[in-house]
Design a protein around this motif. Structure first.
Motif, PDB file in Angstrom:
ATOM      1  N   GLU A 136      24.924  25.251  11.215  1.00 30.76           N
ATOM      2  CA  GLU A 136      25.576  24.958   9.936  1.00 30.76           C
ATOM      3  C   GLU A 136      24.536  24.977   8.804  1.00 30.76           C
ATOM      4  N   PRO A 137      24.949  25.367   7.625  1.00 29.44           N
ATOM      5  CA  PRO A 137      24.019  25.470   6.495  1.00 29.44           C
ATOM      6  C   PRO A 137      23.464  24.092   6.112  1.00 29.44           C
ATOM      7  N   PHE A 138      22.281  24.111   5.532  1.00 29.72           N
ATOM      8  CA  PHE A 138      21.594  22.876   5.165  1.00 29.72           C
ATOM      9  C   PHE A 138      22.279  22.229   3.971  1.00 29.72           C
ATOM     10  N   GLU A 139      22.540  20.932   4.105  1.00 30.86           N
ATOM     11  CA  GLU A 139      23.130  20.219   2.977  1.00 30.86           C
ATOM     12  C   GLU A 139      22.195  19.127   2.513  1.00 30.86           C
ATOM     13  N   ARG A 140      22.112  18.957   1.221  1.00 35.49           N
ATOM     14  CA  ARG A 140      21.220  17.922   0.693  1.00 35.49           C
ATOM     15  C   ARG A 140      21.874  16.558   0.835  1.00 35.49           C
ATOM     16  N   ASP A 141      21.272  15.769   1.690  1.00 35.64           N
ATOM     17  CA  ASP A 141      21.841  14.462   1.962  1.00 35.64           C
ATOM     18  C   ASP A 141      20.829  13.410   1.500  1.00 35.64           C
ATOM     19  N   THR A 142      21.185  12.628   0.466  1.00 34.49           N
ATOM     20  CA  THR A 142      20.212  11.680  -0.086  1.00 34.49           C
ATOM     21  C   THR A 142      19.828  10.596   0.918  1.00 34.49           C
ATOM     22  N   VAL A 143      20.712  10.306   1.854  1.00 38.92           N
ATOM     23  CA  VAL A 143      20.373   9.283   2.851  1.00 38.92           C
ATOM     24  C   VAL A 143      19.202   9.763   3.704  1.00 38.92           C
ATOM     25  N   VAL A 144      19.285  11.031   4.132  1.00 35.74           N
ATOM     26  CA  VAL A 144      18.200  11.609   4.929  1.00 35.74           C
ATOM     27  C   VAL A 144      16.912  11.660   4.110  1.00 35.74           C
ATOM     28  N   PHE A 145      17.066  12.031   2.853  1.00 35.00           N
ATOM     29  CA  PHE A 145      15.925  12.130   1.944  1.00 35.00           C
ATOM     30  C   PHE A 145      15.191  10.798   1.860  1.00 35.00           C
ATOM     31  N   LYS A 146      15.969   9.737   1.605  1.00 37.44           N
ATOM     32  CA  LYS A 146      15.348   8.428   1.437  1.00 37.44           C
ATOM     33  C   LYS A 146      14.707   7.954   2.736  1.00 37.44           C
ATOM     34  N   GLU A 147      15.368   8.267   3.843  1.00 33.14           N
ATOM     35  CA  GLU A 147      14.834   7.857   5.135  1.00 33.14           C
ATOM     36  C   GLU A 147      13.489   8.552   5.399  1.00 33.14           C
ATOM     37  N   ALA A 148      13.414   9.835   5.045  1.00 33.72           N
ATOM     38  CA  ALA A 148      12.169  10.580   5.258  1.00 33.72           C
ATOM     39  C   ALA A 148      11.033   9.942   4.465  1.00 33.72           C
ATOM     40  N   LEU A 149      11.327   9.556   3.234  1.00 28.39           N
ATOM     41  CA  LEU A 149      10.279   8.943   2.417  1.00 28.39           C
ATOM     42  C   LEU A 149       9.916   7.558   2.938  1.00 28.39           C
ATOM     43  N   ARG A 150      10.918   6.811   3.372  1.00 25.56           N
ATOM     44  CA  ARG A 150      10.626   5.486   3.919  1.00 25.56           C
ATOM     45  C   ARG A 150       9.715   5.608   5.141  1.00 25.56           C
ATOM     46  N   ASP A 151       9.975   6.625   5.965  1.00 26.33           N
ATOM     47  CA  ASP A 151       9.113   6.841   7.125  1.00 26.33           C
ATOM     48  C   ASP A 151       7.706   7.182   6.684  1.00 26.33           C
ATOM     49  N   GLU A 152       7.621   8.111   5.747  1.00 23.76           N
ATOM     50  CA  GLU A 152       6.307   8.610   5.371  1.00 23.76           C
ATOM     51  C   GLU A 152       5.467   7.510   4.744  1.00 23.76           C
ATOM     52  N   ARG A 173       0.849  -1.197   0.000  1.00 20.54           N
ATOM     53  CA  ARG A 173       0.000   0.000   0.000  1.00 20.54           C
ATOM     54  C   ARG A 173       0.888   1.251   0.000  1.00 20.54           C
ATOM     55  N   GLY A 174       1.963   1.212   0.803  1.00 18.21           N
ATOM     56  CA  GLY A 174       2.878   2.344   0.883  1.00 18.21           C
ATOM     57  C   GLY A 174       3.526   2.637  -0.449  1.00 18.21           C
ATOM     58  N   VAL A 175       3.997   1.575  -1.117  1.00 16.18           N
ATOM     59  CA  VAL A 175       4.609   1.757  -2.432  1.00 16.18           C
ATOM     60  C   VAL A 175       3.597   2.365  -3.396  1.00 16.18           C
ATOM     61  N   MET A 176       2.358   1.843  -3.337  1.00 11.82           N
ATOM     62  CA  MET A 176       1.331   2.341  -4.248  1.00 11.82           C
ATOM     63  C   MET A 176       0.986   3.791  -3.924  1.00 11.82           C
ATOM     64  N   ASP A 177       1.008   4.157  -2.637  1.00 15.97           N
ATOM     65  CA  ASP A 177       0.741   5.548  -2.261  1.00 15.97           C
ATOM     66  C   ASP A 177       1.801   6.470  -2.839  1.00 15.97           C
ATOM     67  N   LEU A 178       3.055   6.019  -2.730  1.00 14.64           N
ATOM     68  CA  LEU A 178       4.143   6.833  -3.268  1.00 14.64           C
ATOM     69  C   LEU A 178       3.978   6.996  -4.779  1.00 14.64           C
ATOM     70  N   ARG A 179       3.677   5.895  -5.449  1.00 16.52           N
ATOM     71  CA  ARG A 179       3.472   5.935  -6.899  1.00 16.52           C
ATOM     72  C   ARG A 179       2.323   6.869  -7.255  1.00 16.52           C
ATOM     73  N   ASN A 180       1.263   6.722  -6.507  1.00 16.91           N
ATOM     74  CA  ASN A 180       0.065   7.512  -6.752  1.00 16.91           C
ATOM     75  C   ASN A 180       0.361   8.997  -6.620  1.00 16.91           C
ATOM     76  N   ARG A 181       1.136   9.327  -5.588  1.00 16.29           N
ATOM     77  CA  ARG A 181       1.466  10.738  -5.392  1.00 16.29           C
ATOM     78  C   ARG A 181       2.330  11.241  -6.543  1.00 16.29           C
ATOM     79  N   LEU A 182       3.264  10.394  -6.999  1.00 17.30           N
ATOM     80  CA  LEU A 182       4.135  10.806  -8.098  1.00 17.30           C
ATOM     81  C   LEU A 182       3.342  10.962  -9.392  1.00 17.30           C
ATOM     82  N   GLU A 183       2.431  10.022  -9.619  1.00 13.79           N
ATOM     83  CA  GLU A 183       1.746  10.006 -10.907  1.00 13.79           C
ATOM     84  C   GLU A 183       0.598  10.985 -10.977  1.00 13.79           C
ATOM     85  N   ARG A 184      -0.130  11.135  -9.862  1.00 11.53           N
ATOM     86  CA  ARG A 184      -1.391  11.857  -9.941  1.00 11.53           C
ATOM     87  C   ARG A 184      -1.383  13.187  -9.214  1.00 11.53           C
ATOM     88  N   GLN A 185      -0.475  13.387  -8.294  1.00 15.42           N
ATOM     89  CA  GLN A 185      -0.587  14.590  -7.478  1.00 15.42           C
ATOM     90  C   GLN A 185       0.620  15.513  -7.586  1.00 15.42           C
TER      91      GLN A 185
END
Lengths: 493, 414
Positions: A375-391, A344-356
């Motif tokens: 310290e200034p904000f740095e784009r860290d892909t590990v943090v990014f992926k973790e945030a999405l995995r949580d959501e 369901r989570g994977v489908m939600d992510l897909r749905n958000r990407l495709e439709r919203q």
């Protein structure tokens, strides 16, 4: 499609149906009502294609004499539009409506006038559906005047006008108002009393069939109960047939014999009231019933597994099963075998990407807004992926499934949304999105791929072959193993 | 509860449970309209405890929303809170006013009705905040959702920097600022940090893509999402008491379930007390610990959830419960309450039980004003404004069925 076989099947599956007329009073088939936007001459000159809003998208209903058919669904599912379109208060885009054997959509003006005498409607809002400048007597007798009733002057020397006035008085008394209120104006009445006036107006022409469009939703509970009792009494007294449109499930359970549940312009489940409420089949019906708060002490603190998200827009309904974007039981493809929540989570992510229009940039922005410290904000892909995995609840995947998801997240983190969506689509396409499930053909019918086996193992009706609606057996062949495996693999239903 | 017995003396906070955060006594609100005086709220008393959800249930026109507005002093002209006390527990506030306004302070409690207007105003946000019924019309359509929440955050932030100096917050918008804003229309009230906090709040209430959605306007949100945004705005000041006025009435059941789950989470995580106002007994049953039932401006029965739902004493409560169709066990016929909700015009109310004209058990005793009695069944918090809490119904004292149909003169003679 052949109606005789359908009727035969119905009476075969349930002995009680013998008591009922073979032919329903009202038969709706494939009713569609689309509204078009960007459809002006100007848009045509600019070469814009009109966009359609599919308010009602292929509805089949049978209403038998003397019964109450409930139509339930959330706002925007097309239930009111269905009610108005089948009375031809709105012109249908496609479909047929047969009332007592006559085709309502093909009626001439005169035939339609005769039809209107036999089929009435009570509207939802008692405040806006009564003309504030007419007395309730005029409101109730307006229909009589339009149909030029009585046909002949009464024998007792009353004028036609007096006869109509007396009839209006009778009707007001019958619906629980007093006859001496006949010269009052709508604003002098409370909501419940106005709804009684609306009911009296619908009854004035002695109809056989009444569409009740949310007749009690604007009323307080104590008054609502009075009106429900009144409607039941009137049905017994005058032998009325009701189409009862409502969003309140407990009201529907109380008053209806059979129920049709609608979602995004389609009927997704229909059957006898008790069957629907006690053993719902469609995941949407289950979720609806689960969500209703019960007025009892046991309800305290009950946590509902609420459906995620909102109803998708009818401008662009999801492909296949309309409910798949929110369905907790969406079927996994053969190649995937993961816990249902994660799918369901994977489908939600897909749905958000495709439709919203979900974008990586907004995730970065959210992360940045949460970021504090000097310290200034740095784009860290590990943090990014973790945030999405949580959501999206994507932890604990393994094997090929995990690789696909991780891949997609990596691509997404680099800002390539379409590619990420494509990756997920390739890896996780559900059988539910391939085709629209058809409403099965039995008394408790459901439109859901989870029940595909039950329906299609049954003998295919030879009459239905060649009908596009009946092409299910053919269409299903290419992915037959997919759908079959999917529903078999879905052990948690 | 025993506080009603002491209603006569008006010094100090009413006695109550040690966990009370709010004690309301005899709150009355009147509207002075052209048609006459409307008694929208008529001596309402109740208490709200730390971290609980207190429910107020009633039909439309029973005064439940006005009660909520009266609590936070938002009643607009022609209405006015005409009497009563709202005791709010806040040790710091009590200390501040102990010498200046000894009448308004009792222990840790402060009677907000006796505080200066500016202080009352400053309490909105950090102490009380409200979620309104209709999210579509409660948010400004021409300001982005994020901006509106950031405004609330900014107000609270400036308030914390300068506690209870209300002038430094939203007031004091003089000619100079008006000219400056006219010349420089883009001079924002909000800062980047308050916008970031707004995005955090949006995320907390479960709005997907908060950073992006914050820049959208209310019409781009669905009803459920807007209600979430409203809740986010109400949370900006981290209130002790959150008043939710029909928070799910405009929503579909599946969305309603989401919002109720959200409110429950917030209440459990932050320990916020919630006053939940609704007409839906099902919502009350799912959410509330204790309940008050309102009718014609009065709380006619209150107690724990099981007091009210299992052993109701007041015939109105019984009628209300009998009016709703049961989803799991449908009764063949509903038992409605006959008649209609009364108008609340002062001259038509009379000094009697307001429900007597619809009550199946009206007796001669009901023709005098009824006070709140302790009701026997259920917990010891169970009270009812009904003589049936004190005595049995007897046919001998019953009012004739046409009693209220007879004209005024006859009634006056009795």
């Amino acid at each position: 499609m052949s109606e005789s076989t359908r009727a035969a099947e119905e009476s075969a599956t349930d002995g009680a149906a013998v008591a009922r007329d073979e032919e329903p009073l009202l038969k709706v088939r494939g009713l569609r009502k689309y509204y078009f936007e960007d459809d002006t001459l100007f848009d045509k000159l600019l070469g814009r294609d009109p966009t359609s809003v599919k308010a009602v998208d292929g509805v089949d209903l049978d209403v038998h004499r003397g019964e109450t058919l409930g139509v339930v669904g959330e706002s925007g599912c097309g239930k009111s539009t269905t009610g108005e379109t089948l009375l031809r208060l709105r012109e249908a885009t496609a479909g047929t409506v047969e009332f007592d054997g006559e085709d309502v959509m093909a009626m001439s003006r005169e035939e339609l006038t005769r039809f209107r005498k036999r089929a009435g409607i009570v509207f939802q809002d008692p405040f806006s559906s009564l003309d504030p400048r007419m007395t309730v007597g005029d409101i109730v007798s307006e229909g009589l005047k339009i149909h030029d009733l009585p046909e002949e002057s009464p024998d007792d020397g009353r004028s036609k006008r007096e006869w109509r006035r007396d009839r209006a008085k009778e009707l007001l008394e019958r619906v629980g108002l007093s006859a001496d209120q006949i010269d009052r104006y709508p604003h002098e009445f409370s909501g419940g009393q106005r709804q009684r006036v609306g009911i009296a107006r619908a009854l004035a022409l002695d109809p056989e069939f009444v569409v009740l469009d949310e007749p009690v939703s604007a009323l307080d509970v104590s008054v609502q109960a009075q009106i429900l009792n009144l409607l039941e009494d009137l049905q017994t007294e005058f032998g009325l047939t009701y189409l009862f449109i409502a969003h309140d499930l407990s009201v529907v359970r109380h008053i209806c014999d059979r129920v049709a549940v609608m979602y995004l312009g389609e009927v997704i489940e229909t059957g006898p009231t008790d069957a629907i409420f006690e053993s719902p089949k469609h995941p949407y019906t289950e979720a609806l019933l689960e969500s209703v708060p019960r007025a009892s002490v046991e309800e305290q603190g009950r946590r509902v597994d609420a459906l995620s998200g909102d109803v998708p827009s009818p401008r662009n309904p999801p492909s296949g099963c309309h409910f798949r974007t929110r369905c907790p039981k969406v079927i996994q493809p053969v190649t995937v075998d993961i816990p249902q929540e994660q799918y369901r989570g994977v489908m939600d992510l897909r749905n958000r990407l495709e439709r919203q229009g979900f974008s990586a940039a907004s995730v970065w922005e959210t992360l940045e807004s949460e970021h504090d410290g000097d310290e200034p904000f740095e784009r860290d892909t590990v943090v990014f992926k973790e945030a999405l995995r949580d959501e999206f609840d994507l932890h604990g995947l393994s094997g090929a499934t995990m690789d696909t998801v991780e891949d997609a997240l990596e691509i997404l983190a680099n800002g390539r949304e379409d590619e990420a969506a494509q990756r997920l689509r390739d890896g996780f396409a559900s059988p539910c999105e391939e085709e629209d499930p058809l409403l099965s053909d039995d008394r408790h019918a459901v439109a859901c791929h989870l029940y595909a086996d039950e329906d299609y193992d049954a003998d295919v009706d030879p009459d239905r072959v060649g009908n596009p609606m009946a092409g299910m057996a053919d269409v299903r062949q290419p992915d037959a193993d997919g759908a079959a495996n999917g529903s078999a693999g879905d052990g948690d239903r | 509860m025993s506080d009603t017995a002491a209603a006569g003396e008006s010094r100090g906070a009413p006695a109550g449970h040690p966990d009370d955060v709010l004690r309301v006594r005899d709150l009355s609100t009147r509207f002075f309209t052209e048609e006459g005086q409307v008694n929208a709220v008529e001596s309402v008393s109740f208490t709200v405890r730390d971290g609980e959800i207190f429910g107020i249930v009633g039909e439309s026109g029973s005064g439940k929303s006005v009660t909520a507005l009266s609590l936070i002093d938002l009643v607009d002209s022609p209405g006015r809170v005409t009497g009563g006390e709202v005791w709010y527990r806040d040790a710091d506030l009590a200390e501040e006013f102990r010498d200046r306004l000894p009448d308004a302070v009792d222990g840790e409690f402060v009677d907000t009705r006796r505080l200066p207007k500016g202080v009352r105003r400053a309490l909105r946000g950090p102490a009380f905040s409200m979620v309104f019924q209709d999210p579509m019309s409660s948010l400004n359509p021409s300001v982005t959702v994020g901006e509106q929440i950031a405004e609330a955050v900014e107000v609270q932030r400036r308030a914390t920097a300068n506690p209870r100096r209300t002038r430094s917050r939203t007031q004091g918008y003089g000619m100079g600022k008006l000219i400056a804003d006219t010349l420089l229309p883009n001079r924002g009230f909000t800062s980047e940090s308050s916008m970031n906090r707004a995005i955090e709040l949006l995320e907390q209430v479960g709005i997907p893509d908060p950073a992006e959605r914050a820049h959208e306007y209310p019409h781009q949100f669905s009803g459920g999402m807007l209600q979430r945004a409203m809740i986010a705005q109400a949370l900006a000041g981290e209130p002790d008491v959150l008043i939710a006025d029909e928070p799910t009435t405009a929503l579909d059941v599946t969305i309603q379930a989401q919002i109720l789950n959200l409110l429950r989470d917030l209440q459990e995580q932050a320990g916020t007390s919630v006053v939940m106002i609704t007409h839906d007994l099902g919502v009350i049953a799912r959410m509330c610990n204790r309940v008050g039932v309102m009718y014609a401006g009065q709380i006619v029965e209150r107690g724990t959830l099981s007091d009210v739902f299992e052993t109701p004493v007041h015939p109105y409560t019984q009628g209300l419960l009998g009016s709703i169709p049961d989803l799991d066990d449908p009764a063949p016929r509903l038992q409605p309450i006959e008649g209609n909700v009364p108008s609340l015009l002062d001259e038509e109310m009379g000094g009697r039980c307001f429900f007597a004209d619809r009550c199946p058990k009206a007796m001669t005793d009901c023709l005098q004003p009824i006070s709140e009695y302790d009701a026997d069944p259920g917990s010891d918090e169970h009270t009812a404004r009904c003589v049936l809490a004190e005595r049995e119904f007897s046919e001998a004292d019953a009012l004739p069925p046409d009693h209220f149909d007879r004209n005024e003169e006859v009634r006056g003679d009795e």
